[in-house]
Motif scaffolding. Structure first.
Motif, PDB file in Angstrom:
ATOM      1  N   GLN A   1       0.840  -1.180   0.000  1.00  0.00           N
ATOM      2  CA  GLN A   1       0.000   0.000   0.000  1.00  0.00           C
ATOM      3  C   GLN A   1       0.882   1.240   0.000  1.00  0.00           C
ATOM      4  OE1 GLN A   1      -3.027  -0.160   2.966  1.00  0.00           O
ATOM      5  NE2 GLN A   1      -3.839   1.859   2.512  1.00  0.00           N
ATOM      6  N   VAL A   2       0.361   2.323  -0.568  1.00  0.00           N
ATOM      7  CA  VAL A   2       1.105   3.575  -0.628  1.00  0.00           C
ATOM      8  C   VAL A   2       0.259   4.676  -0.009  1.00  0.00           C
ATOM      9  CG1 VAL A   2       0.207   4.142  -2.940  1.00  0.00           C
ATOM     10  CG2 VAL A   2       2.358   5.137  -2.161  1.00  0.00           C
ATOM     11  N   GLN A   3       0.888   5.594   0.662  1.00  0.00           N
ATOM     12  CA  GLN A   3       0.199   6.769   1.207  1.00  0.00           C
ATOM     13  C   GLN A   3       0.604   7.993   0.418  1.00  0.00           C
ATOM     14  OE1 GLN A   3       1.283   6.554   5.390  1.00  0.00           O
ATOM     15  NE2 GLN A   3      -0.610   5.464   5.860  1.00  0.00           N
ATOM     16  N   LEU A   4      -0.396   8.818   0.106  1.00  0.00           N
ATOM     17  CA  LEU A   4      -0.188   9.967  -0.766  1.00  0.00           C
ATOM     18  C   LEU A   4      -0.587  11.245  -0.043  1.00  0.00           C
ATOM     19  CD1 LEU A   4      -1.913   8.387  -3.897  1.00  0.00           C
ATOM     20  CD2 LEU A   4       0.545   8.480  -3.436  1.00  0.00           C
ATOM     21  N   VAL A   5       0.256  12.271  -0.150  1.00  0.00           N
ATOM     22  CA  VAL A   5      -0.027  13.552   0.480  1.00  0.00           C
ATOM     23  C   VAL A   5       0.154  14.659  -0.555  1.00  0.00           C
ATOM     24  CG1 VAL A   5       0.582  15.158   2.304  1.00  0.00           C
ATOM     25  CG2 VAL A   5       0.732  12.695   2.725  1.00  0.00           C
ATOM     26  N   GLU A   6      -0.951  15.336  -0.878  1.00  0.00           N
ATOM     27  CA  GLU A   6      -0.907  16.443  -1.826  1.00  0.00           C
ATOM     28  C   GLU A   6      -0.594  17.761  -1.117  1.00  0.00           C
ATOM     29  OE1 GLU A   6      -4.503  13.847  -3.225  1.00  0.00           O
ATOM     30  OE2 GLU A   6      -3.598  14.515  -1.342  1.00  0.00           O
ATOM     31  N   SER A   7      -0.009  18.672  -1.863  1.00  0.00           N
ATOM     32  CA  SER A   7       0.252  20.020  -1.366  1.00  0.00           C
ATOM     33  C   SER A   7       0.330  20.961  -2.559  1.00  0.00           C
ATOM     34  CB  SER A   7       1.545  20.064  -0.553  1.00  0.00           C
ATOM     35  OG  SER A   7       2.651  19.695  -1.366  1.00  0.00           O
ATOM     36  N   GLY A   8       0.329  22.266  -2.247  1.00  0.00           N
ATOM     37  CA  GLY A   8       0.505  23.259  -3.299  1.00  0.00           C
ATOM     38  C   GLY A   8      -0.755  23.959  -3.739  1.00  0.00           C
ATOM     39  N   GLY A   9      -1.895  23.547  -3.209  1.00  0.00           N
ATOM     40  CA  GLY A   9      -3.133  24.223  -3.572  1.00  0.00           C
ATOM     41  C   GLY A   9      -3.204  25.612  -2.962  1.00  0.00           C
ATOM     42  N   GLY A  10      -4.194  26.363  -3.391  1.00  0.00           N
ATOM     43  CA  GLY A  10      -4.373  27.704  -2.853  1.00  0.00           C
ATOM     44  C   GLY A  10      -5.305  28.521  -3.710  1.00  0.00           C
TER      45      GLY A  10
END
Length: 119
Positions: A1-10
């Protein structure tokens, strides 16, 4: 399994740019096909872009073709979405998703990052 973390929105004005990042855990990131999806308020989640495991192949929804670019850095376990010439209708929560190689029907999702484009 992989965990994903998004960033950079705004929040960005129409015509502006943002770059989203999606950091993945695990040692098998380079074997996953990676995707970006988005979901606007009151609408179903829709496909945005896809990149092959090696990064050599990309595919885009017609609505973003020519404006968005998906890329990946397998050494950093990260996939990116460069979004240029943003439009009001690009406003949505953006999700990255990982498709493990050789395991059809399995897709891992991140928690999403909000992108708001003001007109």
């Amino acid at each position: 399994q992989v965990q994903l973390v998004e960033s950079g929105g705004g929040l960005v004005q129409a015509g502006g740019s943002l770059r989203l990042s999606c950091a993945a855990s695990g040692r098998t990131f380079s074997s996953y096909v990676m995707n970006w999806f988005r979901q606007a308020p009151g609408k179903e989640r829709e496909f945005v872009a896809r990149i092959s495991a090696s990064g050599g192949g990309t595919y885009y929804a017609n609505s973003v073709k020519g404006r968005f670019t998906i890329s990946r850095d397998n050494a950093k376990n990260t996939v990116y979405l460069q979004m240029n010439s943003l439009k009001f209708e690009d406003t949505a929560v953006y999700y990255c998703a990982a498709d493990p190689s050789g395991v059809p029907g399995i897709r891992y999702w991140g928690q999403g990052t909000q992108v708001t484009v003001s007109s």
